[in-house]
Design an enzyme around this catalytic site. Structure first.
Site, PDB file in Angstrom:
ATOM      1  N   ARG A 138       6.383  -4.774   9.348  1.00  0.00           N
ATOM      2  CA  ARG A 138       6.277  -6.063  10.022  1.00  0.00           C
ATOM      3  C   ARG A 138       4.952  -6.122  10.747  1.00  0.00           C
ATOM      4  NH1 ARG A 138      11.090  -7.865  13.838  1.00  0.00           N
ATOM      5  NH2 ARG A 138      10.170  -6.258  15.092  1.00  0.00           N
ATOM      6  N   THR A 162       2.405 -11.382  13.814  1.00  0.00           N
ATOM      7  CA  THR A 162       3.073 -12.517  13.163  1.00  0.00           C
ATOM      8  C   THR A 162       4.546 -12.241  12.889  1.00  0.00           C
ATOM      9  OG1 THR A 162       2.622 -11.692  10.944  1.00  0.00           O
ATOM     10  CG2 THR A 162       0.919 -13.059  11.949  1.00  0.00           C
ATOM     11  N   ASP A 190      13.194   0.992  18.086  1.00  0.00           N
ATOM     12  CA  ASP A 190      12.488   1.037  16.797  1.00  0.00           C
ATOM     13  C   ASP A 190      13.104   2.126  15.933  1.00  0.00           C
ATOM     14  OD1 ASP A 190      10.561   1.814  14.741  1.00  0.00           O
ATOM     15  OD2 ASP A 190       9.257   0.353  15.724  1.00  0.00           O
TER      16      ASP A 190
HETATM   17  C1  PRP Z   1      11.738  -2.314  10.893  1.00  0.00           C
HETATM   18  C2  PRP Z   1      13.078  -2.171  10.208  1.00  0.00           C
HETATM   19  C3  PRP Z   1      13.044  -3.290   9.198  1.00  0.00           C
HETATM   20  C4  PRP Z   1      12.289  -4.360   9.931  1.00  0.00           C
HETATM   21  C5  PRP Z   1      13.277  -5.360  10.453  1.00  0.00           C
HETATM   22  O1  PRP Z   1      10.740  -1.771  10.129  1.00  0.00           O
HETATM   23  O2  PRP Z   1      13.275  -0.903   9.638  1.00  0.00           O
HETATM   24  O3  PRP Z   1      12.412  -2.956   7.986  1.00  0.00           O
HETATM   25  O4  PRP Z   1      11.614  -3.725  11.028  1.00  0.00           O
HETATM   26  O5  PRP Z   1      12.619  -6.437  11.023  1.00  0.00           O
HETATM   27  P1  PRP Z   1      12.678  -7.901  10.407  1.00  0.00           P
HETATM   28  O6  PRP Z   1      14.119  -8.147  10.013  1.00  0.00           O
HETATM   29  O7  PRP Z   1      12.232  -8.757  11.530  1.00  0.00           O
HETATM   30  O8  PRP Z   1      11.762  -7.949   9.223  1.00  0.00           O
HETATM   31  P2  PRP Z   1       9.228  -1.740  10.640  1.00  0.00           P
HETATM   32  O9  PRP Z   1       8.520  -2.974  10.195  1.00  0.00           O
HETATM   33  O10 PRP Z   1       9.193  -1.427  12.107  1.00  0.00           O
HETATM   34  O11 PRP Z   1       8.598  -0.584   9.769  1.00  0.00           O
HETATM   35  P3  PRP Z   1       8.943   0.990   9.753  1.00  0.00           P
HETATM   36  O12 PRP Z   1      10.281   1.136   9.075  1.00  0.00           O
HETATM   37  O13 PRP Z   1       7.833   1.545   8.932  1.00  0.00           O
HETATM   38  O14 PRP Z   1       8.947   1.504  11.165  1.00  0.00           O
HETATM   39  N1  URA Z   2      12.850  -3.171  13.798  1.00  0.00           N
HETATM   40  C1  URA Z   2      13.409  -2.148  14.502  1.00  0.00           C
HETATM   41  O1  URA Z   2      13.197  -0.973  14.178  1.00  0.00           O
HETATM   42  N2  URA Z   2      14.174  -2.459  15.560  1.00  0.00           N
HETATM   43  C2  URA Z   2      14.416  -3.718  15.926  1.00  0.00           C
HETATM   44  O2  URA Z   2      15.147  -3.937  16.921  1.00  0.00           O
HETATM   45  C3  URA Z   2      13.833  -4.763  15.190  1.00  0.00           C
HETATM   46  C4  URA Z   2      13.058  -4.459  14.125  1.00  0.00           C
END
Ligand code: PRP
Ligand code: URA
Length: 209
Positions: free
Chosen positions: A104, A108, A200
């Site tokens: 993400r 944005t 996270d």
């Molecule tokens: C987190 C999570 C999802 C996403 C959810 O990943 O594991 O993939 O955010 O958010 P959304 O529903 O608003 O899209 P992140 O983008 O933090 O990446 P990561 O798994 O590499 O930490």
């Molecule tokens: N991604 C995460 O890992 N945690 C949240 O709460 C939202 C997005």
């Protein structure tokens, strides 16, 4: 319209609470995510088709049922989805594993794609897309769109914790995709984090913060 399955089994609820606790460290967090993913997969695979076979028990010949050889694939959304794969594979060891890399954009909150490798015969398989967090739903919706473009028609989404906004987004964009979650939380905060959530997921799983 897709169906939302909320898996409120006491064992799952208990383990999700342990994962939410900020004092829970990386090792326990990882183990709990694997255990919950396996427990949830029991329900996600409930409609696997069976076929009748004839076998010889120590007592007599008998007609009995086995899974009909339906092809499955588990597709984690990188990174945090990786933490769900082993638990599911414990139950369906013959499944193939695909990977989709999305993160993400912190400003944005839009998903940015950086990797995709799926089984060659993905269009013939039933896919279980996995990601612990369904927040805005942007990542899951984009991942599912990407998989559909490769020809896959049968997709389920397995997440740990969802915000109402994320469920609504996936159901609107992909009404054919059933969603399985362990908990539906209250809302998103201004940074797109699920409240109360667990923080996270990727960082807690891999110890990167
Ligand atoms: C987190 C999570 C999802 C996403 C959810 O990943 O594991 O993939 O955010 O958010 P959304 O529903 O608003 O899209 P992140 O983008 O933090 O990446 P990561 O798994 O590499 O930490
Ligand atoms: N991604 C995460 O890992 N945690 C949240 O709460 C939202 C997005």
């Amino acid at each position: 319209m897709s169906t939302l399955h909320v898996m409120d089994h006491p064992l799952i609820q208990h383990k999700v609470s342990l994962m939410r606790d900020r004092e829970t460290g990386t090792k326990d967090f990882r183990e709990l995510l694997e255990e919950i993913s396996m427990l949830m997969a029991y329900e996600v695979t409930r409609d696997l088709p069976l076929k009748e076979v004839e076998i010889e028990t120590p007592v007599c010949r008998a007609k009995t049922k086995v899974i009909s050889g339906k092809k499955l694939a588990v597709v984690p959304i990188l990174r945090a989805g990786l933490g769900m794969v082993d638990g599911i594979m414990n139950l369906v060891p013959a499944a193939k594993i695909g990977h989709i890399g999305l993160y993400r954009d912190p400003d944005t909150l839009e998903p940015v794609e950086y990797y995709c490798k799926l089984p060659a015969d993905v269009e013939e398989r039933d896919l279980i897309v996995v990601d612990p967090m369904l927040a805005t739903g942007g990542s899951a919706s984009a991942a599912i769109s990407f998989i559909k473009r490769r020809g896959c028609k049968s997709i389920k989404l397995e997440c740990l914790i969802a915000a109402p906004e994320g469920i609504e987004r996936v159901q609107k964009d992909h009404p054919d995709v059933d969603i399985f979650v362990a908990a539906v939380d209250e809302r998103l905060n201004d940074h797109g984090y699920i409240v109360p959530g667990l923080g996270d997921a990727g960082d807690r799983l891999f110890g990167t913060k």
